[in-house]
Design a protein around this motif. Structure first.
Motif, PDB file in Angstrom:
ATOM      1  N   ASN A 286       0.818  29.368 -10.279  1.00  0.00           N
ATOM      2  CA  ASN A 286       0.051  30.153  -9.305  1.00  0.00           C
ATOM      3  C   ASN A 286       0.973  30.945  -8.404  1.00  0.00           C
ATOM      4  OD1 ASN A 286      -2.327  29.128 -10.269  1.00  0.00           O
ATOM      5  ND2 ASN A 286      -2.500  27.556  -8.700  1.00  0.00           N
TER       6      ASN A 286
ATOM      7  N   LEU B 280      -2.084   5.652   6.394  1.00  0.00           N
ATOM      8  CA  LEU B 280      -1.356   5.740   5.126  1.00  0.00           C
ATOM      9  C   LEU B 280      -2.318   6.120   3.997  1.00  0.00           C
ATOM     10  CD1 LEU B 280       1.516   5.068   4.171  1.00  0.00           C
ATOM     11  CD2 LEU B 280       0.742   2.769   3.674  1.00  0.00           C
ATOM     12  N   THR B 281      -3.458   5.431   3.957  1.00  0.00           N
ATOM     13  CA  THR B 281      -4.447   5.681   2.913  1.00  0.00           C
ATOM     14  C   THR B 281      -4.978   7.113   3.006  1.00  0.00           C
ATOM     15  OG1 THR B 281      -5.089   3.391   3.244  1.00  0.00           O
ATOM     16  CG2 THR B 281      -6.532   4.721   1.886  1.00  0.00           C
TER      17      THR B 281
ATOM     18  N   ARG C 277       1.100  23.703 -12.522  1.00  0.00           N
ATOM     19  CA  ARG C 277       0.041  24.664 -12.254  1.00  0.00           C
ATOM     20  C   ARG C 277       0.287  25.395 -10.915  1.00  0.00           C
ATOM     21  NH1 ARG C 277      -5.528  25.296 -14.094  1.00  0.00           N
ATOM     22  NH2 ARG C 277      -5.941  27.308 -13.155  1.00  0.00           N
ATOM     23  N   ILE C 278       0.755  24.630  -9.912  1.00  0.00           N
ATOM     24  CA  ILE C 278       1.038  25.225  -8.603  1.00  0.00           C
ATOM     25  C   ILE C 278       2.173  26.235  -8.733  1.00  0.00           C
ATOM     26  CG2 ILE C 278       1.862  24.720  -6.263  1.00  0.00           C
ATOM     27  CD1 ILE C 278       0.441  22.001  -6.510  1.00  0.00           C
TER      28      ILE C 278
ATOM     29  N   GLN D 203      -4.352  23.500  -4.303  1.00  0.00           N
ATOM     30  CA  GLN D 203      -3.284  24.475  -4.574  1.00  0.00           C
ATOM     31  C   GLN D 203      -3.201  24.811  -6.053  1.00  0.00           C
ATOM     32  OE1 GLN D 203       0.623  23.694  -3.016  1.00  0.00           O
ATOM     33  NE2 GLN D 203      -0.222  22.820  -1.168  1.00  0.00           N
ATOM     34  N   ALA D 204      -3.485  23.802  -6.894  1.00  0.00           N
ATOM     35  CA  ALA D 204      -3.356  24.011  -8.331  1.00  0.00           C
ATOM     36  C   ALA D 204      -4.580  24.711  -8.904  1.00  0.00           C
ATOM     37  CB  ALA D 204      -3.134  22.671  -9.033  1.00  0.00           C
ATOM     38  N   HIS D 205      -5.785  24.333  -8.462  1.00  0.00           N
ATOM     39  CA  HIS D 205      -6.976  24.825  -9.152  1.00  0.00           C
ATOM     40  C   HIS D 205      -7.816  25.801  -8.350  1.00  0.00           C
ATOM     41  CE1 HIS D 205      -6.313  22.377 -12.663  1.00  0.00           C
ATOM     42  NE2 HIS D 205      -5.933  21.408 -11.854  1.00  0.00           N
TER      43      HIS D 205
ATOM     44  N   PRO E 249      -3.376  25.571   6.793  1.00  0.00           N
ATOM     45  CA  PRO E 249      -2.971  24.248   7.296  1.00  0.00           C
ATOM     46  C   PRO E 249      -4.151  23.324   7.527  1.00  0.00           C
ATOM     47  CG  PRO E 249      -2.839  25.879   9.037  1.00  0.00           C
ATOM     48  CD  PRO E 249      -3.165  26.626   7.783  1.00  0.00           C
TER      49      PRO E 249
ATOM     50  N   ALA F 259       0.453  12.626  -8.890  1.00  0.00           N
ATOM     51  CA  ALA F 259      -0.294  13.838  -8.563  1.00  0.00           C
ATOM     52  C   ALA F 259       0.630  15.048  -8.590  1.00  0.00           C
ATOM     53  CB  ALA F 259      -0.948  13.694  -7.188  1.00  0.00           C
TER      54      ALA F 259
ATOM     55  N   LEU G  69      -2.911  19.092  -3.081  1.00  0.00           N
ATOM     56  CA  LEU G  69      -2.257  19.506  -4.324  1.00  0.00           C
ATOM     57  C   LEU G  69      -3.291  20.015  -5.326  1.00  0.00           C
ATOM     58  CD1 LEU G  69       0.382  16.662  -4.773  1.00  0.00           C
ATOM     59  CD2 LEU G  69       0.833  19.046  -4.240  1.00  0.00           C
ATOM     60  N   PHE G  70      -4.439  19.326  -5.396  1.00  0.00           N
ATOM     61  CA  PHE G  70      -5.480  19.753  -6.327  1.00  0.00           C
ATOM     62  C   PHE G  70      -5.955  21.171  -5.983  1.00  0.00           C
ATOM     63  CE2 PHE G  70      -9.943  20.407  -7.252  1.00  0.00           C
ATOM     64  CZ  PHE G  70      -9.970  20.174  -8.617  1.00  0.00           C
TER      65      PHE G  70
ATOM     66  N   PHE H 257       0.851   4.159  -2.882  1.00  0.00           N
ATOM     67  CA  PHE H 257       0.574   5.576  -2.665  1.00  0.00           C
ATOM     68  C   PHE H 257       1.743   6.459  -3.077  1.00  0.00           C
ATOM     69  CE2 PHE H 257      -3.151   4.391  -0.207  1.00  0.00           C
ATOM     70  CZ  PHE H 257      -4.027   5.341  -0.700  1.00  0.00           C
TER      71      PHE H 257
ATOM     72  N   PRO I 178      -2.066  29.021  13.618  1.00  0.00           N
ATOM     73  CA  PRO I 178      -3.286  29.790  13.346  1.00  0.00           C
ATOM     74  C   PRO I 178      -3.716  30.561  14.595  1.00  0.00           C
ATOM     75  CG  PRO I 178      -3.520  27.524  12.580  1.00  0.00           C
ATOM     76  CD  PRO I 178      -2.252  27.581  13.369  1.00  0.00           C
TER      77      PRO I 178
ATOM     78  N   ILE J 156     -10.563   2.128  -0.502  1.00  0.00           N
ATOM     79  CA  ILE J 156      -9.352   1.304  -0.334  1.00  0.00           C
ATOM     80  C   ILE J 156      -9.497   0.380   0.876  1.00  0.00           C
ATOM     81  CG2 ILE J 156      -6.863   1.375   0.088  1.00  0.00           C
ATOM     82  CD1 ILE J 156      -7.444   2.409  -2.637  1.00  0.00           C
TER      83      ILE J 156
ATOM     84  N   LEU K 276       1.168   9.502  -5.510  1.00  0.00           N
ATOM     85  CA  LEU K 276       1.526  10.877  -5.133  1.00  0.00           C
ATOM     86  C   LEU K 276       2.520  11.471  -6.106  1.00  0.00           C
ATOM     87  CD1 LEU K 276       1.722  10.913  -1.253  1.00  0.00           C
ATOM     88  CD2 LEU K 276      -0.111  11.594  -2.755  1.00  0.00           C
TER      89      LEU K 276
ATOM     90  N   THR L  41      -3.154  14.359   0.645  1.00  0.00           N
ATOM     91  CA  THR L  41      -2.113  15.056  -0.102  1.00  0.00           C
ATOM     92  C   THR L  41      -2.577  15.351  -1.527  1.00  0.00           C
ATOM     93  OG1 THR L  41      -0.549  13.831   1.237  1.00  0.00           O
ATOM     94  CG2 THR L  41       0.345  15.011  -0.650  1.00  0.00           C
ATOM     95  N   ILE L  42      -3.279  14.386  -2.130  1.00  0.00           N
ATOM     96  CA  ILE L  42      -3.798  14.617  -3.478  1.00  0.00           C
ATOM     97  C   ILE L  42      -4.799  15.780  -3.458  1.00  0.00           C
ATOM     98  CG2 ILE L  42      -5.216  13.621  -5.329  1.00  0.00           C
ATOM     99  CD1 ILE L  42      -3.943  10.913  -4.611  1.00  0.00           C
TER     100      ILE L  42
ATOM    101  N   GLY M 235      -2.450   9.724   1.984  1.00  0.00           N
ATOM    102  CA  GLY M 235      -2.287   9.751   0.532  1.00  0.00           C
ATOM    103  C   GLY M 235      -3.368  10.577  -0.139  1.00  0.00           C
ATOM    104  N   PHE M 236      -4.616  10.323   0.217  1.00  0.00           N
ATOM    105  CA  PHE M 236      -5.710  11.052  -0.429  1.00  0.00           C
ATOM    106  C   PHE M 236      -5.740  12.521  -0.017  1.00  0.00           C
ATOM    107  CE2 PHE M 236      -7.321   6.737  -1.186  1.00  0.00           C
ATOM    108  CZ  PHE M 236      -7.543   6.852  -2.548  1.00  0.00           C
TER     109      PHE M 236
ATOM    110  N   PHE N 123      -0.057  18.153 -10.999  1.00  0.00           N
ATOM    111  CA  PHE N 123      -0.475  19.452 -10.461  1.00  0.00           C
ATOM    112  C   PHE N 123       0.698  20.426 -10.312  1.00  0.00           C
ATOM    113  CE2 PHE N 123      -3.912  16.762  -8.394  1.00  0.00           C
ATOM    114  CZ  PHE N 123      -4.880  17.162  -9.300  1.00  0.00           C
TER     115      PHE N 123
ATOM    116  N   VAL O 114       0.841  -1.204   0.000  1.00  0.00           N
ATOM    117  CA  VAL O 114       0.000   0.000   0.000  1.00  0.00           C
ATOM    118  C   VAL O 114       0.876   1.254   0.000  1.00  0.00           C
ATOM    119  CG1 VAL O 114      -1.713   1.305   1.313  1.00  0.00           C
ATOM    120  CG2 VAL O 114      -1.947  -1.150   1.097  1.00  0.00           C
TER     121      VAL O 114
ATOM    122  N   LYS P 210       3.213  28.882   7.410  1.00  0.00           N
ATOM    123  CA  LYS P 210       2.402  27.869   8.083  1.00  0.00           C
ATOM    124  C   LYS P 210       2.543  28.061   9.586  1.00  0.00           C
ATOM    125  CE  LYS P 210       2.589  24.608   4.270  1.00  0.00           C
ATOM    126  NZ  LYS P 210       3.324  25.520   3.373  1.00  0.00           N
TER     127      LYS P 210
ATOM    128  N   PRO Q 152      -6.416  28.203  -5.846  1.00  0.00           N
ATOM    129  CA  PRO Q 152      -5.344  28.707  -4.977  1.00  0.00           C
ATOM    130  C   PRO Q 152      -5.848  29.661  -3.894  1.00  0.00           C
ATOM    131  CG  PRO Q 152      -5.146  29.593  -7.209  1.00  0.00           C
ATOM    132  CD  PRO Q 152      -6.190  28.534  -7.258  1.00  0.00           C
TER     133      PRO Q 152
ATOM    134  N   LYS R 217      -5.372  28.935   0.075  1.00  0.00           N
ATOM    135  CA  LYS R 217      -4.633  29.839   0.952  1.00  0.00           C
ATOM    136  C   LYS R 217      -5.448  30.185   2.202  1.00  0.00           C
ATOM    137  CE  LYS R 217      -1.221  33.172   0.477  1.00  0.00           C
ATOM    138  NZ  LYS R 217      -0.575  33.747   1.197  1.00  0.00           N
TER     139      LYS R 217
END
Lengths: 189, 208
Positions: free
Chosen positions: A37, B76-77, A33-34, B90-92, B102, A26, B87-88, A19, A117, B57, A23, B83-84, B80-81, A30, A15, A114, B94, B98
């Motif tokens: 930005n 772990l699972t 694009r990042i 941050q890219a689309h 965190p 990913a 990233l998504f 991952f 907050p 999963i 990653l 982080t995806i 992983g998701f 991405f 697993v 970061k 932003p 922001k």
């Protein structure tokens, strides 16, 4: 021994590897694009920290990239200097402005942080950042607790976030000291 | 134990087993990012996506899980998701990314997700696990959105960043506490209290 270990943990290994591949994909998908930005955010911030700037040229001062800012008529109005360093939690990325003669700081914008907050993340607030405007760039500034006596050299630290505040000051001081001599030389322009 | 059907799993998330109002899980994002509807929606969608991924999963692997290693696989699972999703955003998105700062990476430690892996996905069919993820995710999103709407309207006088009142007239009456942390506690308390009241009434009505 090894057999027992693998028998127990093969699923974690599979697993985990799965991952890692996902990653990496990913990040590759991405990432561009990042980065774009981030570039756009930086360019927008340049206009905020150098008042009167209408356009800029990128150039390098030593190892650093700086922005030479011009008004509509092409007159030099100031410089914008991106810089980064460690804060309380993680890297702080910022950009600050210098006057055309490089003697005064004209503005500060935090690009990424970061910090905690509610405490450290107050370094992003306009009221706190405004204290940097007008600081003397020829000597290092410092942070103080309570109201600053010498507004050309001192900035009041965020209450409860002394380390975040001094980190920002340190990043600005260091970058200013590094960049200023290069911008003052005719060859550096 | 009788198998709970996918339909029941899906429905439970909205009311009977709502993650925010009944399980009172995932309070960190609930309190922190419900100060505007936009934040609430983005957070809700991100959590739903992570729930879907990790429930899928976990459900697929459910017969291979070892009791002492299962939490490791869940984490772990989820990581992983998350982080995806991070990233998504941050890219689309932003700007939204922001604002949430965190709190997107912090979805990793959102107990709703690990609780669904443990309670549902690790012992249900893929179909039921996916239905559960959608139900729980939407239930969370709706609860967060209610908080977001009230707090944004009362605190900033806007909805989805558009003014609902005349900004000049609203300014002196802004209920600033609503967009600050205490507003989250107050509103969440009122919301859970109201939901419990409805539940009590229904229970009483059923008994009589």
């Amino acid at each position: 021994m090894i057999k027992k270990f693998l028998g127990e943990s093969w699923l974690v290994l599979v697993v985990g590897t799965g991952f890692a591949v996902l990653l990496a994909g990913a990040q590759a998908g991405f990432g561009p694009r990042i980065a774009q930005n981030k570039r756009e955010a930086l360019e927008q911030a340049v206009f905020e920290v150098v008042p009167g700037a209408e356009k800029f040229e990128r150039l390098s001062a030593g190892a650093r990239q700086v922005f030479r800012c011009l008004d509509a008529a092409g007159q030099l109005v100031g410089w914008a200097v991106p810089a980064s360093g460690f804060g309380f939690q993680d890297k702080i990325e910022l950009v600050f402005g210098l006057s055309a003669d490089t003697n005064t700081i004209t503005g500060l914008k935090i690009l990424d942080q970061k910090e905690t907050p509610g405490l450290g993340n107050k370094i992003e607030e306009a009221a706190w950042r405004a204290q940097f405007k007008g600081l003397d760039a020829t000597s290092p500034g410092s942070t103080v607790k309570g109201a600053p006596k010498d507004k050309a050299h001192e900035v009041q630290a965020v209450t409860g976030a002394t380390i975040s505040s001094t980190s920002v000051m340190k990043i600005v001081n260091q970058a200013a000291a590094e960049v200023r001599p290069k911008l003052s030389e005719p060859g550096g322009r | 134990m009788a198998e709970i059907t996918a339909g029941q799993r899906f429905k439970a998330g909205f009311w009977a087993d709502n993650p925010t109002l009944v399980q009172v899980l995932g309070m960190c994002p609930t309190l922190a990012v419900s100060n505007s509807l936009e934040n609430a929606l983005v957070m809700g969608m991100a959590v739903t996506f992570v729930l879907l991924g990790s429930n899928l999963i976990t459900s697929l692997l459910r017969n291979l899980l070892r009791p002492h290693l299962r939490i490791l696989i869940f984490t772990l699972t989820i990581a992983g998701f998350v982080t995806i999703a991070d990233l998504f955003l941050q890219a689309h998105l932003p700007a939204a990314s922001k604002k949430l700062g965190p709190f997107v990476p912090l979805i990793i430690v959102n107990c709703i997700i690990i609780a669904r892996c443990e309670v549902c996905a690790s012992r249900s069919s893929v179909r039921a696990a996916l239905a559960d993820a959608v139900g729980q995710g939407l239930g969370f999103t709706i609860a967060l959105s209610i908080l977001g709407v009230v707090r944004e309207v009362l605190g900033s006088g806007t909805l989805l960043n558009r003014p609902v009142f005349d900004p000049q007239a609203f300014k002196p009456h802004a209920w600033v506490i609503m967009i600050l942390p205490p507003g989250a506690f107050i509103m969440l308390g009122i919301l859970i209290g109201a939901a419990n009241q409805v539940r009590l009434r229904r229970a009483r009505g059923g008994a009589a």
